[in-house]
Write a protein that holds these residues in place. Structure first.
Motif, PDB file in Angstrom:
ATOM      1  N   GLU A   1     -19.832  21.129 -30.121  1.00  0.00           N
ATOM      2  CA  GLU A   1     -19.356  21.308 -28.432  1.00  0.00           C
ATOM      3  C   GLU A   1     -18.099  22.207 -27.911  1.00  0.00           C
ATOM      4  O   GLU A   1     -17.845  23.247 -27.403  1.00  0.00           O
ATOM      5  CB  GLU A   1     -18.625  20.070 -28.287  1.00  0.00           C
ATOM      6  CG  GLU A   1     -19.644  18.714 -28.283  1.00  0.00           C
ATOM      7  CD  GLU A   1     -19.800  17.217 -27.561  1.00  0.00           C
ATOM      8  OE1 GLU A   1     -18.866  17.688 -27.475  1.00  0.00           O
ATOM      9  OE2 GLU A   1     -20.871  16.662 -28.338  1.00  0.00           O
TER      10      GLU A   1
ATOM     11  N   ASP B   1     -23.143  27.914 -27.731  1.00  0.00           N
ATOM     12  CA  ASP B   1     -24.099  28.007 -26.754  1.00  0.00           C
ATOM     13  C   ASP B   1     -25.230  26.907 -26.568  1.00  0.00           C
ATOM     14  O   ASP B   1     -26.066  26.777 -25.482  1.00  0.00           O
ATOM     15  CB  ASP B   1     -24.366  29.781 -26.002  1.00  0.00           C
ATOM     16  CG  ASP B   1     -22.499  30.592 -26.055  1.00  0.00           C
ATOM     17  OD1 ASP B   1     -22.263  30.127 -25.618  1.00  0.00           O
ATOM     18  OD2 ASP B   1     -23.079  31.223 -27.401  1.00  0.00           O
TER      19      ASP B   1
ATOM     20  N   SER C   1     -30.228  24.806 -24.749  1.00  0.00           N
ATOM     21  CA  SER C   1     -29.000  25.335 -23.856  1.00  0.00           C
ATOM     22  C   SER C   1     -27.716  24.105 -23.805  1.00  0.00           C
ATOM     23  O   SER C   1     -28.656  23.658 -23.633  1.00  0.00           O
ATOM     24  CB  SER C   1     -28.760  26.422 -22.815  1.00  0.00           C
ATOM     25  OG  SER C   1     -27.706  25.959 -21.684  1.00  0.00           O
ATOM     26  N   LYS C   2     -26.799  24.248 -24.792  1.00  0.00           N
ATOM     27  CA  LYS C   2     -26.179  23.110 -24.882  1.00  0.00           C
ATOM     28  C   LYS C   2     -25.547  22.626 -22.599  1.00  0.00           C
ATOM     29  O   LYS C   2     -25.902  21.790 -23.209  1.00  0.00           O
ATOM     30  CB  LYS C   2     -24.499  23.738 -25.548  1.00  0.00           C
ATOM     31  CG  LYS C   2     -23.270  22.480 -25.844  1.00  0.00           C
ATOM     32  CD  LYS C   2     -22.325  22.583 -26.069  1.00  0.00           C
ATOM     33  CE  LYS C   2     -21.665  23.871 -25.413  1.00  0.00           C
ATOM     34  NZ  LYS C   2     -20.014  23.749 -26.425  1.00  0.00           N
ATOM     35  N   ASP C   3     -25.109  23.436 -22.603  1.00  0.00           N
ATOM     36  CA  ASP C   3     -25.387  23.022 -20.984  1.00  0.00           C
ATOM     37  C   ASP C   3     -26.131  22.237 -20.547  1.00  0.00           C
ATOM     38  O   ASP C   3     -26.094  21.066 -20.019  1.00  0.00           O
ATOM     39  CB  ASP C   3     -24.422  24.135 -20.256  1.00  0.00           C
ATOM     40  CG  ASP C   3     -23.323  24.753 -20.588  1.00  0.00           C
ATOM     41  OD1 ASP C   3     -22.122  24.173 -21.537  1.00  0.00           O
ATOM     42  OD2 ASP C   3     -23.045  25.940 -20.400  1.00  0.00           O
TER      43      ASP C   3
ATOM     44  N   HIS D   1     -26.080  18.349 -19.314  1.00  0.00           N
ATOM     45  CA  HIS D   1     -26.674  18.645 -18.200  1.00  0.00           C
ATOM     46  C   HIS D   1     -28.055  17.340 -17.893  1.00  0.00           C
ATOM     47  O   HIS D   1     -28.054  16.435 -16.741  1.00  0.00           O
ATOM     48  CB  HIS D   1     -25.916  19.636 -17.398  1.00  0.00           C
ATOM     49  CG  HIS D   1     -24.995  19.631 -17.206  1.00  0.00           C
ATOM     50  ND1 HIS D   1     -24.411  20.697 -17.798  1.00  0.00           N
ATOM     51  CD2 HIS D   1     -23.631  19.500 -15.968  1.00  0.00           C
ATOM     52  CE1 HIS D   1     -23.116  20.662 -17.525  1.00  0.00           C
ATOM     53  NE2 HIS D   1     -22.512  19.461 -16.474  1.00  0.00           N
TER      54      HIS D   1
END
Lengths: 282, 208
Positions: free
Chosen positions: A193, A197, A212-214, A218
């Motif tokens: 975390e 990326d 993608s991590k984001d 989300h």
């Protein structure tokens, strides 16, 4: 350009098989490669490094076939395993002499700077170093020929949080150059975390997702409530469910449920646990 | 390959003190019994033991996994072990030769030319031993390699009578022919090359 591309990788042993493993690591990014013990992380990495012979599939590093251009590729990568695999009677200074003969661009000054930074004694035999020191030495060895890609196989497992943090800082420093990339295998999701990326999740030898991590964090939300409340959730939005003594926890695709539902932000670990233990419903 | 060779020499350096003490002890014994030529097989044996020791060290730390992440060919990794064995054996014998001559000079038992003959036989046997041992160790590892070597030695002992009665007689006749030792040396070298090719094939098939 991708630093690493894996297409349809297969490798089988007795009782375990990698099946259709495909993902790519864009240049200039860090990819967290997660999965429980025995999921196939190390096997995949070993196939990438040609330490294990793949059954079939295509592996490209910097756009080149990993076997055809093996030496050229290995000049541009640094590898850190979960242990330091060098003869224990050697010390860091002797390893510097060895590596200087392996890599024409070996940077001894940088190597000794890292050893000083990490407080790794250069004259102490490897067998006399603690596990943390060995890992730091391993990282210094992997970095000092200025590779473009770092392949890390559980480099922080078994280390205390302070050493882990120092190591992660070094990886972040390495990523200051936007041509550098890292494939970081770990089951310590908190480390990922901090620096990843992208997250690629492997389970039972197959890739469950690579994104993608984001976007991942989300995209999902955790609903906590009673079974009755949960029944109002659209079925297609539910990824996994865990039943507890006081109700249910459900991992849902955030944008497929009404805003009326109060959802908590999941961590990578939550997503991983729901996928593995929560029963994948979709 | 130089890097691998240097790494193995650095491991040798670790045991240098013990090896010097052992060597001096053997020199004393050999001097006492006035058999200078005996130093030569001892040195060859030390060289072989050292190669085995480096293979054992490599196996203990899973060295091959690390080495194969570096820009080194598998041929170079295997070749370095052969090169190490040959270099240590020939280097050690070259250094020991004057000492062997010196001891032999004061001996009533062996004439100088016998030291040369012993040298050729020792090198041939040493090459042969390396040629058999290295592929076995690369294929089976040091644990099984040791047992396989012990099994070979045991079988050799069991077949002692057969060897003495049939093959030994022929071999002794051949050795008596001084020039055979030159041919044997070439055979030893060919065996070594053949063994290297097999060892590379084995190594390339291995997973790490």
């Amino acid at each position: 350009m991708n630093a690493l591309e894996i297409h349809d990788l297969h490798k089988s042993f007795e009782g375990f098989a990698l099946k259709n493993v495909s993902f790519s690591l864009p240049q200039g990014t860090v990819m967290g490669f997660v999965g429980e013990n025995g999921a196939g992380k190390s096997t995949t990495i070993k196939c990438v490094l040609n330490l294990l012979k793949k059954k079939h599939g295509e592996i490209l590093l910097f756009g080149k076939d990993h076997i055809e251009h093996e030496l050229e590729i290995k000049s541009d990568i640094g590898v850190v395993f979960d242990d330091l695999h060098v003869p224990e009677v050697l010390n860091a200074t002797q390893l510097d002499k060895f590596m200087a003969k392996v890599f024409p661009n070996w940077d001894s000054a940088y190597y000794f700077e890292r050893l000083t930074q990490f407080k790794v004694p250069s004259k102490k035999k490897v067998k006399e170093l603690s596990r943390g020191m060995k890992m730091k030495l391993s990282i210094a060895l992997a970095l000092s020929h200025h590779p473009k890609l770092l392949i890390l196989d559980e480099p922080t497992s078994g280390l205390d949080p302070i050493i882990r943090d120092e190591i992660l800082d070094l990886f972040l420093e390495f990523m200051q150059d936007n041509t550098h990339s890292i494939l970081f295998s770990s089951h310590i999701t908190s480390d990922l975390e901090k620096i990843a990326d992208y997250i690629t999740f492997i389970h039972n030898g197959g890739i469950l997702f690579s994104q993608s991590k984001d976007v991942l964090l989300h995209e999902y939300g955790i609903f906590k409530g009673t079974i009755e409340e949960a029944s109002a959730l659209p079925e297609h939005a539910i990824v996994g469910q865990r039943n507890g003594a006081f109700g249910v926890e459900i991992l849902v695709r955030k944008y497929e449920v009404s805003e009326a539902f109060i959802l908590e932000k999941p961590s990578i670990e939550d997503v991983m646990l729901f996928y593995v233990k929560g029963g994948i419903l979709t | 390959m130089t890097a691998l060779f240097v790494k193995d020499l650095m491991i040798a350096q670790h045991k240098l003190k013990n090896q010097i003490i052992l060597f001096l002890f053997i020199v004393f014994i050999v001097g006492f019994i006035q058999q200078g030529a005996l130093l030569l097989p001892f040195i060859a044996l030390m060289a072989i033991i050292h190669v085995i020791a480096t293979l054992t060290y490599d196996e203990q730390c899973n060295w091959d996994q690390f080495a194969n992440t570096l820009p080194l060919t598998k041929n170079a990794i295997v070749c370095s072990k052969y090169l190490l064995g040959i270099t240590l054996m020939l280097g050690g014998l070259t250094i020991t030769m004057p000492l062997a001559f010196f001891i032999t000079h004061f001996s009533d038992f062996v004439i100088i030319t016998d030291v040369y003959l012993t040298l050729r036989i020792v090198v041939t046997i040493g090459f042969g031993f390396l040629a058999i041992m290295l592929p076995i160790y690369i294929q089976f590892g040091s644990f099984f390699g040791r047992y396989i070597m012990l099994t070979f030695s045991f079988l050799a002992l069991l077949s002692g009578d057969f060897f003495e009665n049939y093959i030994g007689g022929i071999l002794l006749q051949l050795i008596e022919v001084k020039y055979f030792s030159y041919v044997a040396l070439i055979i030893g070298l060919i065996l070594l090359i053949f063994s290297y090719v097999i060892a590379v094939i084995i190594y390339k098939r291995k997973d790490f």
